[in-house]
Design an enzyme around this catalytic site. Structure first.
Site, PDB file in Angstrom:
ATOM      1  N   GLY A  12     -16.261  60.062  40.720  1.00 50.57           N
ATOM      2  CA  GLY A  12     -15.940  59.834  39.307  1.00 50.57           C
ATOM      3  C   GLY A  12     -17.168  59.544  38.463  1.00 50.57           C
ATOM      4  CB  VAL A  14     -17.950  54.270  37.427  1.00 49.12           C
ATOM      5  CG1 VAL A  14     -18.639  53.048  38.003  1.00 49.12           C
ATOM      6  CG2 VAL A  14     -17.501  54.008  35.985  1.00 49.12           C
ATOM      7  NE  ARG A  39      -7.745  65.934  42.423  1.00 47.03           N
ATOM      8  CZ  ARG A  39      -8.668  65.422  41.625  1.00 47.03           C
ATOM      9  NH1 ARG A  39      -9.653  66.174  41.195  1.00 47.03           N
ATOM     10  NH2 ARG A  39      -8.611  64.151  41.242  1.00 47.03           N
ATOM     11  CB  SER A  40     -13.073  64.517  45.796  1.00 49.74           C
ATOM     12  OG  SER A  40     -12.673  64.667  44.460  1.00 49.74           O
ATOM     13  CB  CYS A 129     -17.619  48.999  30.392  1.00 52.19           C
ATOM     14  SG  CYS A 129     -16.314  50.021  29.721  1.00 52.19           S
ATOM     15  CD  GLN A 156     -14.688  50.014  23.659  1.00 51.91           C
ATOM     16  OE1 GLN A 156     -14.070  49.115  23.119  1.00 51.91           O
ATOM     17  NE2 GLN A 156     -14.242  50.645  24.742  1.00 51.91           N
ATOM     18  CE  LYS A 227      -8.163  46.544  30.313  1.00 52.83           C
ATOM     19  NZ  LYS A 227      -8.553  47.889  30.780  1.00 52.83           N
ATOM     20  NE  ARG A 249     -13.262  55.418  23.461  1.00 50.64           N
ATOM     21  CZ  ARG A 249     -13.254  54.817  24.649  1.00 50.64           C
ATOM     22  NH1 ARG A 249     -14.381  54.514  25.263  1.00 50.64           N
ATOM     23  NH2 ARG A 249     -12.109  54.506  25.221  1.00 50.64           N
ATOM     24  CG  HIS A 256     -19.174  50.452  25.723  1.00 49.72           C
ATOM     25  ND1 HIS A 256     -18.987  51.809  25.570  1.00 49.72           N
ATOM     26  CD2 HIS A 256     -18.146  50.036  26.514  1.00 49.72           C
ATOM     27  CE1 HIS A 256     -17.908  52.185  26.227  1.00 49.72           C
ATOM     28  NE2 HIS A 256     -17.375  51.132  26.817  1.00 49.72           N
ATOM     29  CG  ASN A 329     -20.383  53.061  28.764  1.00 46.06           C
ATOM     30  OD1 ASN A 329     -21.414  53.505  28.247  1.00 46.06           O
ATOM     31  ND2 ASN A 329     -19.385  53.849  29.106  1.00 46.06           N
TER      32      ASN A 329
END
Ligand code: 2RA
Length: 351
Positions: A12, A14, A39-40, A129, A156, A227, A249, A256, A329
């Site tokens: 992914g 991150v 899948r990966s 993040c 962000q 959060k 965003r 960020h 981030n």
């Protein structure tokens, strides 16, 4: 012997940064096992200069693992982190599944490293993040002055939404490139970009700012905004910290930014705050507007520190500082902090 590390969600947004970070930090790990969805599985990724074949997520894949980092969606962590923990791994989880669990510490090493040792479920959570991008700086100021109130607006980056975020922004950039009339008539940008039904964002990201990130919660708040409130309180250990956030965003790929209005118990000065931040090892002050010096995402992306600039004493609010903070981030906001927590555990395990 050196502990075995598992990276779950290795493919992914991150996870990809994590492999880079693991390849460049002092190497405390023995085997590094890469894990992803079926899948990966079978993909070959490079970490520490070596090719490693990605394995499919299964209970057995955690056998012999000492520390397992998870960078996967909430529901995947909720199911699989306890399985990894039951097999003996200490889990460092970067999803939202466990952050507010009272039996799971939420750790930023600069603020509460000692909390990582108390993990009744064998799980340690990594913050979101948005919160994390300001914590090193706010923790340092809190220790000096006693934080009481935090009013935050975030700016962000699109990579906060995963790999689909930058892809969408680049697609939109291509769609509008060359048309120097766009952004002058209501709705013209919306018409020019590809179908929004295919976007991770609810409005065009290009030539725009979007006052929305995360999912809708009660009374109009977004999950991201809640959060910031809940996680800041837990990390800093201030249960009654007053927090209000608006999460926005912006058309930035990665990093960020946060405009922070922070009120303290003690009187503050700009010079004093600067000295505190200068002393914080992972914070960099960039604050000389006369010379055009302040943090911007384009100038700090891909680096590890938390950058602080525009430090001002609020004119109408006692004991209050205004700050502009930038942090990558995907690095400190996600992979780097996860790696740092995992290293704390590795140090503990190897005595
Ligand atoms: C975002 N904070 O930026 C989120 C990612 N967890 O979308």
């Amino acid at each position: 012997s050196k502990p075995t590390l598992a990276v779950v969600g290795a493919t992914g947004a991150v996870g990809t940064v994590m492999l880079d970070i693991l390849s460049s930090r002092p190497d405390v790990w023995g085997e590094i096992r890469l894990i992803a969805s079926p899948r990966s599985a079978g993909k070959v990724l490079r970490v520490r200069g070596e090719d490693v074949v990605v394995q499919a997520l299964s209970p057995e894949v955690f056998d012999g693992v000492d520390v397992a980092m998870f960078d996967v969606p909430d529901e995947v962590s909720a199911e699989w982190a306890p399985i990894a923990a039951a097999r003996g791994a200490v889990v460092v989880d970067n999803s939202g599944a466990f952050r507010m669990d009272p039996d799971v510490p939420l750790v930023v090493p600069e603020c509460n490293a000692e909390a990582a040792r108390n993990r009744p479920k064998g799980i340690i959570a990594n913050p979101n993040c948005t919160t994390l991008s300001m914590m090193a700086a706010m923790g340092a100021l809190h220790r000096q002055y006693g934080l009481r109130e935090l009013v935050v607006a975030s700016y962000q980056a699109v990579s906060g939404a995963g790999a689909a975020g930058p892809k969408r922004l680049y697609d939109e950039l291509e769609a509008v490139a060359g048309d120097r009339t766009l952004g002058t008539v209501a709705g013209d940008v919306r018409k020019a970009v590809p179908d929004l039904a295919d976007s991770p964002f609810p409005a065009p990201m290009v030539l725009n700012v979007v006052p929305w990130a995360g999912s809708l919660k009660d009374d109009g708040w977004s999950s991201e905004e809640l959060k910031v409130r809940n996680e800041s309180r837990k990390i800093l250990g201030i249960p009654d910290l007053k927090v209000s956030a608006t999460c926005v965003r912006v058309p930035v790929v990665t990093t960020h930014s946060l405009a922070v209005h922070a009120t303290f118990a003690e009187p503050v000065t700009v010079e004093g705050a600067r000295a505190v931040l200068d002393k914080a090892p992972t914070v960099v002050v960039l604050d000389d507007p006369a010379q055009g010096v302040f943090p911007t995402p384009a100038d700090v992306v891909g680096t590890d520190p938390t950058y602080v600039g525009r430090i001002r004493q609020a004119l109408d609010f006692p004991n209050t500082l205004e700050l502009f903070i930038c942090g990558d981030n995907l690095r400190k906001g996600a992979a780097l902090n996860t790696a740092e927590i995992a290293e704390l555990v590795a140090a503990e395990l190897t005595g």
